[in-house]
Scaffold this motif. Sequence first.
Motif, PDB file in Angstrom:
ATOM      1  N   CYS A 147       0.754  -1.249   0.063  1.00 10.29           N
ATOM      2  CA  CYS A 147      -0.208   0.131   0.095  1.00 10.29           C
ATOM      3  C   CYS A 147       0.935   1.182   0.023  1.00 10.29           C
ATOM      4  O   CYS A 147       0.319   2.297  -0.317  1.00 10.29           O
ATOM      5  CB  CYS A 147      -1.126   0.127   1.266  1.00 10.29           C
ATOM      6  N   THR A 148       2.318   1.075   0.276  1.00 12.44           N
ATOM      7  CA  THR A 148       2.736   2.465   0.175  1.00 12.44           C
ATOM      8  C   THR A 148       4.126   2.402  -0.561  1.00 12.44           C
ATOM      9  O   THR A 148       4.878   3.016  -0.620  1.00 12.44           O
ATOM     10  CB  THR A 148       3.591   2.550   1.831  1.00 12.44           C
ATOM     11  N   THR A 149       3.835   1.337  -1.669  1.00  7.59           N
ATOM     12  CA  THR A 149       4.844   1.271  -2.553  1.00  7.59           C
ATOM     13  C   THR A 149       4.293   1.323  -3.825  1.00  7.59           C
ATOM     14  O   THR A 149       3.269   0.740  -4.146  1.00  7.59           O
ATOM     15  CB  THR A 149       5.745  -0.045  -2.564  1.00  7.59           C
ATOM     16  N   PHE A 150       4.738   2.218  -4.690  1.00  7.21           N
ATOM     17  CA  PHE A 150       4.258   2.468  -6.225  1.00  7.21           C
ATOM     18  C   PHE A 150       4.753   1.444  -7.011  1.00  7.21           C
ATOM     19  O   PHE A 150       6.029   0.920  -7.052  1.00  7.21           O
ATOM     20  CB  PHE A 150       4.530   3.827  -6.724  1.00  7.21           C
ATOM     21  N   VAL A 151       3.855   0.840  -8.081  1.00  9.56           N
ATOM     22  CA  VAL A 151       4.253  -0.033  -8.911  1.00  9.56           C
ATOM     23  C   VAL A 151       5.135   0.432 -10.052  1.00  9.56           C
ATOM     24  O   VAL A 151       5.091   1.543 -10.068  1.00  9.56           O
ATOM     25  CB  VAL A 151       2.969  -0.594  -9.567  1.00  9.56           C
ATOM     26  N   GLU A 152       6.075  -0.309 -10.250  1.00 11.89           N
ATOM     27  CA  GLU A 152       7.089   0.181 -11.446  1.00 11.89           C
ATOM     28  C   GLU A 152       7.004  -0.874 -12.555  1.00 11.89           C
ATOM     29  O   GLU A 152       6.655  -1.870 -12.351  1.00 11.89           O
ATOM     30  CB  GLU A 152       8.401   0.147 -10.609  1.00 11.89           C
ATOM     31  N   PRO A 153       7.628  -0.398 -13.637  1.00 15.48           N
ATOM     32  CA  PRO A 153       7.445  -1.341 -14.876  1.00 15.48           C
ATOM     33  C   PRO A 153       8.378  -2.348 -14.604  1.00 15.48           C
ATOM     34  O   PRO A 153       9.468  -2.427 -14.160  1.00 15.48           O
ATOM     35  CB  PRO A 153       7.986  -0.340 -15.974  1.00 15.48           C
ATOM     36  N   GLY A 154       7.874  -3.631 -15.180  1.00 16.17           N
ATOM     37  CA  GLY A 154       8.535  -4.909 -14.936  1.00 16.17           C
ATOM     38  C   GLY A 154       8.616  -5.475 -13.518  1.00 16.17           C
ATOM     39  O   GLY A 154       9.100  -6.505 -13.235  1.00 16.17           O
TER      40      GLY A 154
END
Lengths: 386, 461, 94
Positions: free
Chosen positions: C78-85
Motif C-alpha cells: 500500500c505504500t510502494t508504487f508499482v514500477e514497470p517490470g
Amino acid sequence: MTERATSESLKADVAIIGGGIVGASAALFLRRSGLSVVLLERNLCGAAASGVNYGGVRTQGRAIAQLPLSLRARSLWARLPELIGIDGEYVPSGHLKLARSQADLHKLETYRDAVAEHGLDLQITSGSAFRRAHPWLGEQAIAGSFCAGDGHANPRLVSPAFARAAQAAGARVIEGCDVTELVHTGGAFIVGDGRSVTVRSRWLLNCAGAWALNVARRFGDDAPMTSIHPGMAVTEAVPRFMDLNIGVEGGGIYGRQTARGNCVMGGARGVANGALYGVPTARSIAELCDRMAALFPALAHAHVIRFWSGVEGSLPDHHPVIGPSPTTPQLIHAFGFCGAGFQIGPAVGEALAELVHHGRSSVALDAFSITRFHTASSSSSTQGAH
Amino acid sequence: MIVGAGPAGMRAAEQLVAAGQRPVVVDEGARHGGQIYRQPPVVMRRERRDLYGFEAGRASAVLDRFDDLRSQIDYRARTLVWQIEANTLQLLHAGRNHGMHFDALILATGATDRVLPFPGWTLPGVYTLGAAQVALKFQGCLIGPRVVFAGTGPLLYLVAWQYASHGGQVAAVLDTASASAKWLAAPRLLARPAVAMKGAYFVARLRMMGVPLHGGVTLIRAEGADRVTALAWRSGGTSHTTECDAIGFGHGLRSETQLADMARCAFDYDPIDQAWLPTQDSAGRTSVPGVYLAGDGAGILGADAAELSGARAALAALEDLGIAPAEPQGAKRIERALHAHATFRRGLETAFAPPERWAADAPDELIVCRCEEITAGELRACARETGAREMNRLKALTRIGMGRCQGRMCAPAASRLLAHAAGCELHEVGRLRGQAPIKPIPIVMLHDRAPSTIVPEDQDD
Amino acid sequence: MPLLYRIESAPRERIAFELDGRACTALEGDTVLTAILTQASALRRAEFSGAPRAGLCLMGACQDCWVQLADGERLRACTTFVEPGMRVRTGAGG
C-alpha cells in the motif's frame, strides 16, 4: 497469581526473593521435598531476564566448572512437561557452534578435547563435508562443533510456568511485591514490602537476578556484579531453513528458527532503560543485522519485526554466584548468570532445594561461592547492578 | 525535527520557519498532507474540491503553505523513523539508514482507525474506514462497487457520504452507537457548531439518497469464502444480512504513540480516548525535555485542532531553545482556540462511544491478532489458565501483538478482552511496551556509520 | 474478480508488470496494492492459516499487505508504487 491482600503476615520454611527461573524452580523443588515456601516477586514471575532471553538450552561453550550443573539440567529439561505442565516449545535441536577461521576451529577443537572427559560429547565437521551438511550457512562458516544434546525453548512460556507449577505445588507466590524489609534476627528472616506483606522464614534464597546485590548487601555480602544487556532481534516468519541452534566461536551472533518460522537472533548490545529494562543500541542493531545477513543468506529479504533487550547480572569471571552466605546462616545466594542462566536455571533451583533440605547439593558448587570475591560491603571493586 | 507531515507537522514547520529556523520534517508518505489531507500522486491530477469536499479550503491553505515554505524546510519524504535513542533518530529511506541528531523533536505522528473486529474481518474486501477514504483520495478507487459501512464515529458518515457522492453504492450505514447517545452529546457537540452541522448534513444527504441507516447495531460476521460477500448484523433483536462487495469499518481513531514511547515519554491512561497516551502540558511538552507532541498522535482532536497544536508545540520548542517566535502572543491565542476542540471531542466520544459489550459479545473463534492469527478464545484461555491480567504478560504467553503490526490493530481489542476476562477495568491491564523498529525494517540496510569492533559475547542463552 | 473499483480519473500512463506470472497493466501512480487488487482479489496468503489477505488499513499501519516479488524481495504494497517490470507473487491464485 497476583496477590493484593490488605495485610498479610506469613510464615514459611523458606522465603525466596525473585521469581525468575532460578527462584521459581527452587520454589518448585522445595515444595516437592515438603518444605513450605513463599516466593516474592517484584513484578511478574519470569518477566525479567528469565523471560526475555534468547532461549538457548545449551551446554556447549560453558566453562568446565559449569558442566556438572548443565548436564544435570539436561535431565530436567527432558522432563519439562512433567515438571511444569507444558512443553515450553523445547526442541532438542542440537547446537552448532561455527568457526569462521582456522583459529576459531582450533579453539573449538581444544574445547572439544577438554570437555570430552567431563561428559560432553562434541562432533566437529569442517571442509566440504561441513559445507554440504549446511548449505544454508553463509560462506564465512567453515566448520562447526555440534552438540546433539543441546536445544532451544521459549523462555516466555517456560519461566512463568515454573512459578505456576510452584504455586500449584503449594508455594505461596506473591507478585507485585517489592521487598524493602530485609532483616535477620533471632534465627529467622523477616522480609516484606513494608506495606502489605511480611514473611518470617528460617531460610532466605536470594534469586533476585541483576538486582541481587540489593539483597546481598543488606547482609554484608557483596560481589563485583554489573548489568549487561544482550540485544535480540526477531524476524517475520520465513520458510523454514534452519533446524539447529547456531552460535559462533568468538561471539557476536547466535540464532535459531522457531516452529512458526520466525528467526530469533542475538548478539547485539544494549544499554539500560531505567532500572528494570534494557534496550539495544541502534549501532549494535545495525551490526547484528549485517551479521545476520552474512551468516544466513536465506534472510536476505527478510524484515526484523522487533528488537529487545533485558537486564542480566554479569560477573567478571563469567560464573554465577551460587551458594551459602559467609556472613549470614541460612541465607543462600543464586544470581549473576552472565546471560547464560536459562539452561542451568532448573538445576540451580534443584541444587538450592538440596542445600536447604540436605545441607549439601549433589552437584559441586564450590566454584560459584561468593567468597571468591571480597565479601565485605566496603569492597572497592563492586559496582551496583540496578 | 518534526516527525509527520499532516496538519500538525505542517503548521509546526511553519512556525519554526517563521522564527528563522530550518526544520527537518520526516514523513513516511510520498507527499505532505498526512492522512486527512493525503495528496494523490501528481500524475492523477485530482481537484482539491473532489478530494477534500468541505475541507478543500482548509486543506489547500495548509498544503499550499507547506509548498511555499519547501525551500526553507529540509523535507524528507518516504522516510521512516524506526528508532529513537537519546537525541538521535534512526531514519530509513530507500534502503539506506542513518542517524540524525535533534535539539528539539516534535512528534506529529497522527492516528489510525481503532479496530474492534468481528468474525470474518480478515477476508479480502474488509477494510477500515480510513482505508476506504485513502483508496478514494489517494488512488481514485472505491474498495468495492457496493459497500457496507459499519462501526461508529464521525468518520463513518463522512466516508459513506464520500462514497455515495462518487458513484459508489452504499448498501447500508450501520452505527454501533445508539441514537440516544447522540442526543446526550448534543450540548458538547455545539462547541463546534459548523462541524456538528456538517455531520448532520452527511446523515441527511445519505437518507435522501435512500441509503439505509441503522443505529444501535451489533456487528455479527462478515460472510464469504475467499472475499467478503455480505455482513450479518443485529439491531433491536432482529438479525439482518446485507450483501456487499466490501466493508469499511472502524470505531473511532487510535493515536500512533510508538515514537513517544521510544523517546521514553511518560504515558497515562486517557478515559476519553480509552487509550494510553503520552502525557503533555497545554503546550505539547512531554515528560522528556526537548520532546513535544502535536496532533492526533497524542490524543484524537481532529485536523483543525492538529493545526493549532502543531503550531503550539513549535512555539514551546522555540521558547525552550531560547528562540523568539514570530508572534509573541501566538501561544495564548492557540491554547484558547484549542479549548473548544477538547469540549467537542468529549461530545464525540459520548455520541460515538465504542460498543461497551464488544468484549462480552466477541465469540471465541474471532481472530483478534490478524498478524499472528490469535483468537479471542486463546486470549481468554490464557487469562483463565494462567491468571494473566496484564497486556505484556498476555503478549508473552499468547503472542498477541508480536506480529508485524506490533499491536496497532489488535491492542484495543485485546485489552478489552483481557480486562473482561480478568474482571478488571480497561486501564488496569496496562499497555504493550513499544520496541524498535516501530515498523518492520529490512535486515539488509546500507548504513552511513563507522564500523566498530565486535565485543565477544561468550554467553548465548 | 477484482476488489478495488476505479472511478473516473485523468488519463495516465500504463505500466506493465507481472502478476503471478501473468502479464498485466496498471496505471502510473498506482500502488502495488492498487495494481494487484484492480485485477485480483488477494495480495498474499496468511503465513499460518493460508487464508487470503488483501490488506486492511491502506496507510502502512496494519502491515497486512506485504507482498513478495519473484526475486524474493518483500515490500509493503500500500505504500510502494508499482514500477514497470515488477514481478509480483501473491500465491493466492488471483
